[in-house]
Motif scaffolding. Structure first.
Motif, short mmCIF file in Angstrom:
data_model
loop_
_atom_site.label_atom_id
_atom_site.label_comp_id
_atom_site.label_asym_id
_atom_site.label_seq_id
_atom_site.Cartn_x
_atom_site.Cartn_y
_atom_site.Cartn_z
N ILE A 189 0.86 -1.19 0.00
CA ILE A 189 0.00 0.00 0.00
C ILE A 189 0.89 1.24 0.00
N ALA A 190 0.61 2.14 -0.93
CA ALA A 190 1.45 3.33 -1.18
C ALA A 190 2.81 2.85 -1.69
N SER A 191 2.74 2.18 -2.83
CA SER A 191 3.90 1.44 -3.35
C SER A 191 4.88 2.32 -4.10
N ASN A 192 4.61 3.62 -4.15
CA ASN A 192 5.53 4.58 -4.76
C ASN A 192 5.89 4.13 -6.18
N ASP A 193 7.17 4.14 -6.55
CA ASP A 193 7.52 3.79 -7.93
C ASP A 193 7.76 2.29 -8.11
N GLY A 194 7.35 1.50 -7.12
CA GLY A 194 7.45 0.04 -7.26
C GLY A 194 8.75 -0.53 -6.71
N GLU B 154 -1.18 2.90 -5.31
CA GLU B 154 -0.40 4.14 -5.15
C GLU B 154 -1.19 5.31 -5.73
N PRO B 155 -1.56 6.29 -4.88
CA PRO B 155 -2.40 7.38 -5.40
C PRO B 155 -1.68 8.37 -6.33
N ALA B 156 -0.35 8.46 -6.22
CA ALA B 156 0.34 9.43 -7.10
C ALA B 156 0.42 8.83 -8.51
N LYS B 157 -0.31 9.45 -9.42
CA LYS B 157 -0.46 8.85 -10.76
C LYS B 157 0.89 8.78 -11.48
N ASN B 158 1.75 9.79 -11.26
CA ASN B 158 3.07 9.78 -11.91
C ASN B 158 3.89 8.57 -11.47
N LEU B 159 3.79 8.20 -10.18
CA LEU B 159 4.59 7.09 -9.66
C LEU B 159 3.99 5.74 -10.07
N ALA B 160 2.65 5.64 -10.00
CA ALA B 160 1.98 4.40 -10.40
C ALA B 160 2.32 4.09 -11.86
N ALA B 161 2.37 5.14 -12.69
CA ALA B 161 2.67 4.93 -14.12
C ALA B 161 4.09 4.39 -14.29
N LEU B 162 5.03 4.88 -13.50
CA LEU B 162 6.41 4.39 -13.59
C LEU B 162 6.48 2.90 -13.26
N ALA B 163 5.77 2.51 -12.20
CA ALA B 163 5.78 1.10 -11.78
C ALA B 163 5.12 0.23 -12.86
N ASN B 164 3.96 0.67 -13.36
CA ASN B 164 3.25 -0.12 -14.38
C ASN B 164 4.10 -0.28 -15.64
N ALA B 165 4.88 0.74 -15.97
CA ALA B 165 5.73 0.66 -17.17
C ALA B 165 6.78 -0.43 -17.01
N GLU B 166 7.09 -0.79 -15.76
CA GLU B 166 8.07 -1.86 -15.50
C GLU B 166 7.37 -3.19 -15.27
N ASP B 167 6.05 -3.23 -15.54
CA ASP B 167 5.28 -4.44 -15.33
C ASP B 167 5.15 -4.81 -13.84
N LEU B 168 5.16 -3.80 -13.01
CA LEU B 168 4.90 -4.01 -11.58
C LEU B 168 3.49 -3.46 -11.36
N GLU B 169 2.50 -4.37 -11.42
CA GLU B 169 1.09 -3.90 -11.47
C GLU B 169 0.74 -3.01 -10.27
N THR B 170 0.26 -1.81 -10.58
CA THR B 170 -0.02 -0.82 -9.54
C THR B 170 -1.35 -0.12 -9.84
N MET B 171 -2.25 -0.14 -8.86
CA MET B 171 -3.55 0.53 -9.03
C MET B 171 -3.39 1.99 -8.58
N PRO B 172 -3.73 2.95 -9.45
CA PRO B 172 -3.44 4.37 -9.13
C PRO B 172 -4.50 5.02 -8.24
#
Ligand code: TYD
Length: 417
Positions: A106-111, A128-146
């Motif tokens: 919970i609140a996984s930041n950039d993964g 992770e509520p910060a959309k910029n950080l969730a997007a970074l994690a998802n781009a690495e295939d670390l599934e993150t709900m924003p």
């Protein structure tokens, strides 16, 4: 934009006494564009002590959307934190002894944590509520709900992924106003034999090691074991173990399970030892907090004396780590670009911006080599060793470091830490 606190967020007591008052301060992570015409807001920064459960807490809650929807702190910048997460994955494997473990961060930041756990064979999911950080994690295939952690999100995870064997919340509990609701949503979906792990800066260190700069608007609560135990008991959970970690100036890792959990070991003695130690150090009593506040003026005077002396003798001074805590430090001490020419930070979102309030400019590492200051104040003192390791060129040319916490001192290299 903010709400005052009327009662303790853990025990509901109204016996709240103010012991620290920093006046109006900007939000520590609100970096400013150099030519911005936008108005900067200041909010009261004050800490109250609950005389019933010993929770220290800010007197107000700033709307979380203002602070967390876009967040410039990247966990992965610090190798120290990466190693910390990797070690936690090994520890948890040893404790849970099951294949194919599912961990929710919970609140996984950039993964950062998800990445380390995935490497060790865990199934991982982040929120992770910060959309910029969730997007970074998802781009690495670390599934993150924003999203912020909430009941609908918990239910969605339960339906889609099942019950997590472990739910982890590092460095987020202090940011949460409604802790009871947070814990209820954890309990709702945690596996019956699973574990909830939180990590929070330990308030014992805040008080004993003068870590006053960790006080800023994002940190709503400053935890001892006593109020945490009370919180979990209230919510029908059990605090089974506490371990102290050196990260971030001294953190406690707290293991919590459902009451009925028959598998996870209860380290009762260890929990009792923490409680006894806090009591012995006077942290369950208001007086210690006033003693702490009385020491802060010494840090302010020492820092201003040192910086004034250096400036008068023609030395140049920069800083390293545009951390949130550094902002409290400089704004409380009244230090701006008259003393500190610039700050180095590796976070792309912070570079070429100004620090909130004092408006000191922030740059990437190249600026250090371009301008070669005589002194480097380490504002992220919790990572002093790592930062000194990265600034060997500064050290080689005779540059010195200023470390402000637990007291102001000048050092020439990491061996003096
Ligand atoms: P930190 O002290 O972790 O936290 P907070 O903002 O909660 O006070 O912040 C450290 C800052 O220092 C962060 O902006 C990243 C930066 N940093 C570097 O630029 N390089 C480094 O090697 C390290 C360790 C941190």
């Amino acid at each position: 934009m903010y709400q005052p606190i009327e009662e303790c967020r853990i025990c509901g007591s109204k016996k709240l006494t103010k012991y620290l008052h920093f006046g109006m301060m900007p939000l520590a992570n609100a970096y400013v564009e150099p030519n911005s015409k936008e108005k900067e807001f200041g909010f009261p920064l004050e800490v109250l002590f609950c005389e019933t459960c010993a929770l220290s807490q800010l007197s107000i809650v700033v709307e979380p959307e203002i602070m967390f929807s876009n967040y410039s702190y990247h966990s992965s910048i610090s190798k120290t934190f990466q190693k910390h997460c990797s070690d936690m994955a090994d520890q948890l494997k040893g404790y849970l002894k099951k294949p194919n473990l599912f961990v929710l961060d919970i609140a996984s930041n950039d993964g950062c944590l998800l990445r380390e756990f995935k490497k060790k064979g865990f199934r991982v999911l982040g929120v992770e509520p910060a959309k910029n950080l969730a997007a970074l994690a998802n781009a690495e295939d670390l599934e993150t709900m924003p999203f912020f952690w909430s009941e609908p999100i918990a239910q969605k995870i339960l339906q889609k992924n099942g019950s997590p064997d472990a739910i982890v919340a590092t460095n987020v509990f202090a940011h949460v106003h409604d802790l009871k609701n947070f814990v209820q949503n954890v309990k709702r979906i945690l596996a019956d034999e699973g574990v909830f792990i939180i990590e929070v800066p330990y308030a014992l260190n805040l008080i004993k090691k003068n870590e006053f700069d960790t006080i800023y608007h994002e940190h709503l609560s400053y935890f001892l074991v006593k109020p945490l135990k009370f919180l979990f008991e209230q919510e029908g959970m059990e605090l089974r173990d506490v371990q102290e970690m050196p990260i971030h100036g001294g953190t406690i890792r707290v293991f919590v399970t459902k009451k009925e959990n028959k598998v996870f070991l209860y380290q009762k003695n260890r929990v009792e030892e923490f409680l006894a130690h806090e009591k012995k150090e006077g942290l369950h009593d208001l007086k210690s907090y006033f003693d702490f506040v009385n020491k802060l003026l010494d840090i302010k005077i020492d820092l201003l004396e040192l910086l004034s002396k250096l400036k008068k003798s023609g030395k140049t001074i920069a800083a390293y780590g545009a951390s949130a805590k550094g902002n409290t430090m400089l704004n409380y001490c009244g230090v701006s670009s008259d003393f500190i020419d610039f700050i180095i930070d590796e976070t792309p979102e912070k570079q070429n911006k100004l620090y909130a309030g004092n408006h000191i400019p922030i740059f990437g590492y190249e600026e250090l080599e371009k301008r070669k200051p005589d002194y480097l104040m380490i504002l992220a003192w919790n990572f002093a060793k790592e930062i000194m390791g990265k600034t060997k060129e500064h050290e080689k040319r005779g540059g010195k470091y200023i470390i402000p916490i637990p007291h102001v001192r000048v050092v020439s290299s990491a061996v003096e830490l």
